[in-house]
Design a protein around this motif. Sequence first.
Motif, PDB file in Angstrom:
ATOM      1  N   VAL A  67      92.302  47.567 -39.014  1.00 59.53           N
ATOM      2  CA  VAL A  67      93.426  48.491 -38.877  1.00 59.53           C
ATOM      3  C   VAL A  67      94.656  47.963 -39.616  1.00 59.53           C
ATOM      4  O   VAL A  67      95.033  46.800 -39.458  1.00 59.53           O
ATOM      5  CB  VAL A  67      93.765  48.715 -37.389  1.00 59.53           C
ATOM      6  N   PHE A  68      95.251  48.833 -40.418  1.00 59.62           N
ATOM      7  CA  PHE A  68      96.500  48.501 -41.111  1.00 59.62           C
ATOM      8  C   PHE A  68      97.663  49.167 -40.371  1.00 59.62           C
ATOM      9  O   PHE A  68      97.534  50.282 -39.869  1.00 59.62           O
ATOM     10  CB  PHE A  68      96.494  49.013 -42.551  1.00 59.62           C
ATOM     11  N   LEU A  69      98.796  48.484 -40.339  1.00 57.60           N
ATOM     12  CA  LEU A  69      99.995  49.026 -39.690  1.00 57.60           C
ATOM     13  C   LEU A  69     101.131  49.097 -40.693  1.00 57.60           C
ATOM     14  O   LEU A  69     101.401  48.130 -41.419  1.00 57.60           O
ATOM     15  CB  LEU A  69     100.399  48.144 -38.508  1.00 57.60           C
ATOM     16  N   TYR A  70     101.786  50.256 -40.730  1.00 54.94           N
ATOM     17  CA  TYR A  70     102.945  50.463 -41.605  1.00 54.94           C
ATOM     18  C   TYR A  70     104.149  50.879 -40.759  1.00 54.94           C
ATOM     19  O   TYR A  70     104.031  51.697 -39.844  1.00 54.94           O
ATOM     20  CB  TYR A  70     102.670  51.573 -42.621  1.00 54.94           C
ATOM     21  N   SER A  71     105.289  50.288 -41.064  1.00 53.80           N
ATOM     22  CA  SER A  71     106.541  50.808 -40.511  1.00 53.80           C
ATOM     23  C   SER A  71     107.105  51.795 -41.524  1.00 53.80           C
ATOM     24  O   SER A  71     107.049  51.564 -42.735  1.00 53.80           O
ATOM     25  CB  SER A  71     107.537  49.679 -40.241  1.00 53.80           C
ATOM     26  N   VAL A  72     107.612  52.896 -41.020  1.00 52.34           N
ATOM     27  CA  VAL A  72     108.041  54.001 -41.875  1.00 52.34           C
ATOM     28  C   VAL A  72     109.547  54.169 -41.740  1.00 52.34           C
ATOM     29  O   VAL A  72     110.080  54.202 -40.619  1.00 52.34           O
ATOM     30  CB  VAL A  72     107.316  55.304 -41.489  1.00 52.34           C
ATOM     31  N   TRP A  73     110.199  54.289 -42.893  1.00 51.62           N
ATOM     32  CA  TRP A  73     111.658  54.409 -42.934  1.00 51.62           C
ATOM     33  C   TRP A  73     112.054  55.608 -43.778  1.00 51.62           C
ATOM     34  O   TRP A  73     111.408  55.929 -44.767  1.00 51.62           O
ATOM     35  CB  TRP A  73     112.282  53.147 -43.544  1.00 51.62           C
ATOM     36  N   ASN A  74     113.121  56.268 -43.376  1.00 49.96           N
ATOM     37  CA  ASN A  74     113.701  57.305 -44.220  1.00 49.96           C
ATOM     38  C   ASN A  74     114.362  56.648 -45.421  1.00 49.96           C
ATOM     39  O   ASN A  74     114.866  55.523 -45.323  1.00 49.96           O
ATOM     40  CB  ASN A  74     114.739  58.121 -43.446  1.00 49.96           C
ATOM     41  N   ASP A  75     114.356  57.341 -46.568  1.00 45.41           N
ATOM     42  CA  ASP A  75     115.016  56.752 -47.730  1.00 45.41           C
ATOM     43  C   ASP A  75     116.537  56.837 -47.562  1.00 45.41           C
ATOM     44  O   ASP A  75     117.053  57.420 -46.597  1.00 45.41           O
ATOM     45  CB  ASP A  75     114.541  57.401 -49.028  1.00 45.41           C
ATOM     46  N   GLU A  76     117.246  56.239 -48.474  1.00 47.66           N
ATOM     47  CA  GLU A  76     118.708  56.142 -48.338  1.00 47.66           C
ATOM     48  C   GLU A  76     119.381  57.513 -48.289  1.00 47.66           C
ATOM     49  O   GLU A  76     120.338  57.719 -47.547  1.00 47.66           O
ATOM     50  CB  GLU A  76     119.279  55.326 -49.510  1.00 47.66           C
TER      51      GLU A  76
ATOM     52  N   TYR B 199     105.902  54.425 -36.687  1.00 50.45           N
ATOM     53  CA  TYR B 199     104.785  53.572 -37.117  1.00 50.45           C
ATOM     54  C   TYR B 199     103.573  54.419 -37.482  1.00 50.45           C
ATOM     55  O   TYR B 199     103.260  55.411 -36.813  1.00 50.45           O
ATOM     56  CB  TYR B 199     104.394  52.604 -36.005  1.00 50.45           C
ATOM     57  N   LEU B 200     102.874  53.985 -38.526  1.00 55.17           N
ATOM     58  CA  LEU B 200     101.638  54.622 -38.960  1.00 55.17           C
ATOM     59  C   LEU B 200     100.519  53.586 -38.936  1.00 55.17           C
ATOM     60  O   LEU B 200     100.618  52.540 -39.577  1.00 55.17           O
ATOM     61  CB  LEU B 200     101.793  55.191 -40.371  1.00 55.17           C
ATOM     62  N   TYR B 201      99.445  53.873 -38.193  1.00 56.10           N
ATOM     63  CA  TYR B 201      98.265  53.007 -38.143  1.00 56.10           C
ATOM     64  C   TYR B 201      97.143  53.679 -38.935  1.00 56.10           C
ATOM     65  O   TYR B 201      96.920  54.891 -38.796  1.00 56.10           O
ATOM     66  CB  TYR B 201      97.793  52.810 -36.699  1.00 56.10           C
ATOM     67  N   LEU B 202      96.436  52.894 -39.748  1.00 48.71           N
ATOM     68  CA  LEU B 202      95.300  53.395 -40.506  1.00 48.71           C
ATOM     69  C   LEU B 202      94.059  52.612 -40.093  1.00 48.71           C
ATOM     70  O   LEU B 202      93.961  51.404 -40.318  1.00 48.71           O
ATOM     71  CB  LEU B 202      95.542  53.233 -42.018  1.00 48.71           C
TER      72      LEU B 202
END
Length: 586
Positions: free
Chosen positions: A295-304, A313-316
Amino acid sequence: MGIKLSDKMFQLVDAVYQQQRTDARLDQESRKALIEERRNYLRSGIGRLSTPGTESDEGTHSVTRLTQRLKSIEAEFLRNLDEKENCIWLSRAELAGIPDDTIASMEVGTGELDGKLKLNLNGMQARWTLTVASLPATREKIYLGVTSGAEENVPLFQEAIRLRYRLAYLLGYPNHLAYKVEITMARTPEAVMDLVMGISDRVMQRLPTEIERLVQLKKDDPAAQGRPDADILLWSDISYYTRLCEEENHSLDHNLIAQHFPLYQTISKMLALFGGSSASQYLQNSGPLTWHLDVFLYSVWNDEQEGGEFAGYLYLDHHPRPGKAGGAQCRPLHLGFERSDGRRHYPSTVLLTNFAKPAPDMPSLLQHSEVVLLFHELGHGIHDLSGRCKYSRFHGAETASDFNEAPSQMLENWCWDATGLKQLSGHYQTGSPLPDSMITSLLLTRGVLPAIKLLPQLRLTIFDTLVHSTDPSHDEEIDVGKIYAECSGIGGISNAGDDCSHGYASYRHLFSGADAGMYGYLWSKMLAMDMFDTVFKQNPLDDIAGRRYRHIVLEKGGSQDEMETFVQFLGRKPSSDAYYRSLGLG
């Protein structure tokens, strides 16, 4: 005790509803939440059937018992699909046509299975194998294994249909379909039937010509000659001969295309492409923060430009393993919402797929159809991560069931765009993108055999609609097997072996929330193609259009009527023209 407590809660909710439903101070989302909360009680029988100490009170108890039993059946049905190993062992001779790298990744048998290779039928590899296995007998084994591997689900399916009808009847609906669609965009069974039959009529007009093309390919196939079904198209044949038709007419090699889509690199490029169109950034996290090493974990942010704040968070979860759900799906782990102090509770969502694991000397390669599927499911994740609703019940993809596929289905078009394919692709050895000639040939295949390609989904949709739309007061026992056999014979395509008897026992969608709702994939596809054709067709990667789409559609989730959202985005009500053009059935 639970029923009486619910009665009291309904009385409180109803009192608030009667007092505030026309209160101009109540914001739109809160009013919708209040209306739907009251409606949920009514749809469970409380406030509609329950008057304590009367016969109607017993009716509410019956609804509760039926609902609890249905939940138990649905859980058992899915366990039977996911927890029991479903595989077949094939010899190397039976695997003719399957690429060497795929064969090299398969488990080798020992003892009585010495010389055989294991094909996992719960994974996505099995369905792809149907497109390349050159022996008809092998395709039949795989198809029957995939569709008929859970006989223990047959009585569960029959019982669920009976209980769903009984529940709908108790609640005052003519059938389960009427009960389910009341809270969708379609609203009525008549609207559902108009859509399904309208598409079916167009498909049936074109289908004989397309079947004739595939039957001719089968007649010319040396591997099929001499078999009793040499001049008959089986369901197990469709994927294989459709691929041959595409490759012969457009000089296309799907295996060469797959070499340009190694799984992990494609996901990274996909997230970058998503980020550009949805104004967000995906940063991969490291460390033991997931439930499995795959499983991969990504933190997701809005752009500037969107404020640069954290989004969720997005888990794959990429690969199959024992006990894991089959197929591909995206599910929220935590829904987003606004806390009482104004701060946000951030969402988490997981994408579950079952792509083959990489071999020691070869990455996991995606067929183009799998790239489309991955893009679709990630689209649900983007919907979840873009939500900005006050209440979790409306967050992201928590919309009407015949709308929530539309954002993901629209994003599939990026996989059919030359610029998008250039950005997504990269050869697993050289990193070079798909050549222009390959892209041109690939894009031409979208219009090949449109009726045949839609047929499996249409078959399931018609079956789902029929088994859930008979009046239970007139027909307590629905012959599910008979309806399934009739649907399997749609268009004159034949079944292999015993598939016609209980293939429905593998229909997980009908036990995971889409019962009486499979039409929604067709309904939402109509909306998706209308949005894409109107706004994104000229430039799918248009940043301004992407941000506007995020704000008007994705952020709203289910916080307002979905038709209102659609009209705000396009400035008009939906049209089916773009959908039929995309199918070549206009």
